[in-house]
Design a protein around this motif. Structure first.
Motif, PDB file in Angstrom:
ATOM      1  N   GLY A 133       0.895  -1.242   0.114  1.00  0.00           N
ATOM      2  CA  GLY A 133      -0.114   0.054   0.022  1.00  0.00           C
ATOM      3  C   GLY A 133       0.957   1.137   0.026  1.00  0.00           C
ATOM      4  O   GLY A 133       0.051   2.249   0.188  1.00  0.00           O
ATOM      5  N   PHE A 134       2.100   1.091  -0.231  1.00  0.00           N
ATOM      6  CA  PHE A 134       3.134   2.293  -0.148  1.00  0.00           C
ATOM      7  C   PHE A 134       3.721   2.479  -1.672  1.00  0.00           C
ATOM      8  O   PHE A 134       3.848   1.692  -2.246  1.00  0.00           O
ATOM      9  CB  PHE A 134       4.099   2.116   0.706  1.00  0.00           C
ATOM     10  CG  PHE A 134       3.840   2.095   2.175  1.00  0.00           C
ATOM     11  CD1 PHE A 134       3.727   3.225   2.919  1.00  0.00           C
ATOM     12  CD2 PHE A 134       3.161   1.034   2.651  1.00  0.00           C
ATOM     13  CE1 PHE A 134       3.296   3.016   4.274  1.00  0.00           C
ATOM     14  CE2 PHE A 134       2.981   0.818   3.794  1.00  0.00           C
ATOM     15  CZ  PHE A 134       2.731   1.782   4.832  1.00  0.00           C
ATOM     16  N   ILE A 135       3.897   3.890  -2.060  1.00  0.00           N
ATOM     17  CA  ILE A 135       4.900   4.113  -2.958  1.00  0.00           C
ATOM     18  C   ILE A 135       6.160   3.995  -2.865  1.00  0.00           C
ATOM     19  O   ILE A 135       6.686   4.375  -1.685  1.00  0.00           O
ATOM     20  CB  ILE A 135       4.454   5.706  -3.448  1.00  0.00           C
ATOM     21  CG1 ILE A 135       3.149   5.971  -3.982  1.00  0.00           C
ATOM     22  CG2 ILE A 135       5.320   5.936  -4.568  1.00  0.00           C
ATOM     23  CD1 ILE A 135       3.025   7.356  -4.087  1.00  0.00           C
ATOM     24  N   GLY A 136       6.939   3.038  -3.761  1.00  0.00           N
ATOM     25  CA  GLY A 136       8.279   2.670  -3.262  1.00  0.00           C
ATOM     26  C   GLY A 136       9.274   3.044  -4.424  1.00  0.00           C
ATOM     27  O   GLY A 136       8.746   2.857  -5.639  1.00  0.00           O
ATOM     28  N   MET A 137      10.305   3.439  -3.848  1.00  0.00           N
ATOM     29  CA  MET A 137      11.391   3.596  -4.882  1.00  0.00           C
ATOM     30  C   MET A 137      12.679   3.123  -4.555  1.00  0.00           C
ATOM     31  O   MET A 137      13.032   3.021  -3.112  1.00  0.00           O
ATOM     32  CB  MET A 137      11.715   5.133  -5.155  1.00  0.00           C
ATOM     33  CG  MET A 137      12.793   5.429  -6.273  1.00  0.00           C
ATOM     34  SD  MET A 137      12.950   7.247  -6.495  1.00  0.00           S
ATOM     35  CE  MET A 137      14.043   7.664  -5.088  1.00  0.00           C
ATOM     36  N   LEU A 138      13.264   2.217  -5.240  1.00  0.00           N
ATOM     37  CA  LEU A 138      14.808   1.941  -5.022  1.00  0.00           C
ATOM     38  C   LEU A 138      15.589   2.139  -6.486  1.00  0.00           C
ATOM     39  O   LEU A 138      15.322   2.022  -7.461  1.00  0.00           O
ATOM     40  CB  LEU A 138      14.502   0.222  -5.117  1.00  0.00           C
ATOM     41  CG  LEU A 138      15.435  -0.573  -4.555  1.00  0.00           C
ATOM     42  CD1 LEU A 138      16.938  -0.777  -5.242  1.00  0.00           C
ATOM     43  CD2 LEU A 138      16.243  -0.027  -3.097  1.00  0.00           C
ATOM     44  N   VAL A 139      16.800   2.842  -5.960  1.00  0.00           N
ATOM     45  CA  VAL A 139      17.955   2.966  -6.721  1.00  0.00           C
ATOM     46  C   VAL A 139      18.908   2.403  -6.294  1.00  0.00           C
ATOM     47  O   VAL A 139      19.323   2.367  -4.947  1.00  0.00           O
ATOM     48  CB  VAL A 139      17.829   4.462  -7.216  1.00  0.00           C
ATOM     49  CG1 VAL A 139      16.547   5.041  -7.673  1.00  0.00           C
ATOM     50  CG2 VAL A 139      18.634   5.145  -5.929  1.00  0.00           C
ATOM     51  N   ALA A 140      20.158   1.971  -7.158  1.00  0.00           N
ATOM     52  CA  ALA A 140      21.529   1.560  -7.074  1.00  0.00           C
ATOM     53  C   ALA A 140      22.334   1.705  -7.908  1.00  0.00           C
ATOM     54  O   ALA A 140      21.802   1.700  -9.074  1.00  0.00           O
ATOM     55  CB  ALA A 140      21.422   0.002  -6.290  1.00  0.00           C
ATOM     56  N   ASN A 141      23.705   1.970  -7.532  1.00  0.00           N
ATOM     57  CA  ASN A 141      24.698   2.179  -8.394  1.00  0.00           C
ATOM     58  C   ASN A 141      25.248   0.845  -8.821  1.00  0.00           C
ATOM     59  O   ASN A 141      24.913  -0.246  -8.153  1.00  0.00           O
ATOM     60  CB  ASN A 141      25.511   3.106  -8.336  1.00  0.00           C
ATOM     61  CG  ASN A 141      26.752   3.076  -7.172  1.00  0.00           C
ATOM     62  OD1 ASN A 141      26.380   1.762  -6.388  1.00  0.00           O
ATOM     63  ND2 ASN A 141      27.698   3.840  -6.855  1.00  0.00           N
TER      64      ASN A 141
END
Length: 356
Positions: A135-143
């Motif tokens: 139920g959440f807006i999620g963001m994931l980034v990684a180099n």
């Protein structure tokens, strides 16, 4: 093109589990890796799915990845936290970081978690999708290690620098964006080599910096955007800022390469960033749900352009269509991966996955 053999989902999951445990991963690490790899393979992101099993077993064996990490979470000011992955396989680190971010956002509205000392984490969308399912807006980034040239540059500078964002949609699968900031992921180049496919135009250059469609000649990827590739390079820069200066981890140009050299056992020390947003902290969930539902309906009802090959789709729609098909027909595995699976089965005394 070589038509790949299909395997059952249950058979692949069982094979991955037995191989990872035999190869030195503990149960939490193995479970996280299986979830993320199968996510990718089931929705059609084959470059980041089960075909990466031999790579993960190799870095577990060398010590580059810690198969029994002691992950530590330190909560900072406000709604922030720092997760030290202790060299964990990236899937375990990223699922755990997103869990922490969601837990913080449940009470604070927003949760932001930096990730230190991790390794390759496969398809970033797996973690954003999980947040959206809660139920959440999620963001994931990684180099990651340098594989993508700058706009007008010749040599590798940024990693493929993925950006994944998932948003919940009531009664539906999430809106899910998962994109590399390179024109094509590095692992897809390897997949094209195995399948005997030609690369699309203008996605990679050879050792002289000239565009090539030969996956065997490709040495450096181009940023997404084509003639406007400076946009892709800038997005990669955003990922780099969130993954390196903000975490204290190495820049992409300083990271241990994923491919091309035998593993030395040195930790990769990649960085990442997880963000969770609780819609209820900003607006009623019913209002949010009604608007995003209407938004997706409007996308899917949009009029196709003349000559278009299909109907406009929301991010994730193509993947959900592939998922529905693969849950019935099985998951395709490319020839190089089939060969690698057979070698692993012989090495560890494993039962090969069942064919669909």
């Amino acid at each position: 093109m070589t038509e790949p053999q299909r395997y059952t989902i249950a058979g692949l999951e069982a094979f991955l589990e037995s191989a990872l445990l035999a190869g030195g991963a503990d149960v939490p690490s193995a479970n996280a890796a299986i979830r993320a790899m199968m996510h990718a393979s089931i929705i059609g992101v084959d470059s980041h799915g089960v075909r990466l099993l031999p790579y993960y077993l190799g870095v577990l064996a060398s010590g580059e990845v810690n198969g029994h990490p002691q992950i530590e979470v330190s909560h900072g000011a406000g709604s922030t936290a720092v997760l030290d992955a202790d060299g964990a396989i990236g899937h375990y680190a990223c699922y755990r970081a997103m869990e922490v971010a969601v837990d913080i956002a449940r009470g604070q509205g927003v949760g932001a978690v930096t990730i230190k000392h991790m390794s390759h984490m496969g398809a970033a969308g797996a973690y954003a999708k999980w947040a959206a399912e809660q139920g959440f807006i999620g963001m994931l980034v990684a180099n990651s290690d340098a594989a993508v040239r700058l706009f007008d540059g010749r040599d590798a500078f940024h990693g493929t620098s993925p950006i994944a964002i998932g948003a919940p949609v009531p009664g539906q699968r999430p809106w899910l964006m998962d994109m590399a900031t390179s024109a094509i992921p590095q692992n897809r180049v390897l997949l094209y080599r195995s399948l005997g496919l030609t690369l699309p135009q203008n996605v990679a250059v050879d050792e002289k910096g000239l565009h090539t469609t030969d996956p065997h000649a490709a040495r450096t990827l181009s940023p997404v955007g084509g003639e406007q590739g400076y946009k892709g390079a800038a997005l990669a820069g955003l990922v780099e800022i969130l993954s390196s200066p903000l975490t204290g981890m190495s820049l992409s140009t300083e990271l241990v390469p994923m491919y091309g050299k035998p593993s030395t056992g040195a930790p990769r020390d990649m960085g990442g960033f997880a963000l969770a947003i609780n819609p209820a902290a900003f607006i009623g969930t019913e209002v949010y749900g009604a608007i995003i539902t209407r938004y997706l309906a409007n996308i899917r009802a949009a009029v196709p352009a003349e000559g278009a090959t299909g109907q406009p789709m929301a991010p994730g729609d193509r993947e959900w269509k592939v998922e529905d098909e693969r849950r019935v027909k099985g998951v395709p595995v490319d020839p190089d991966s089939e060969k690698a699976f057979a070698e692993l089965a012989e090495k560890y005394g494993l039962t090969l996955p069942a064919k669909a």
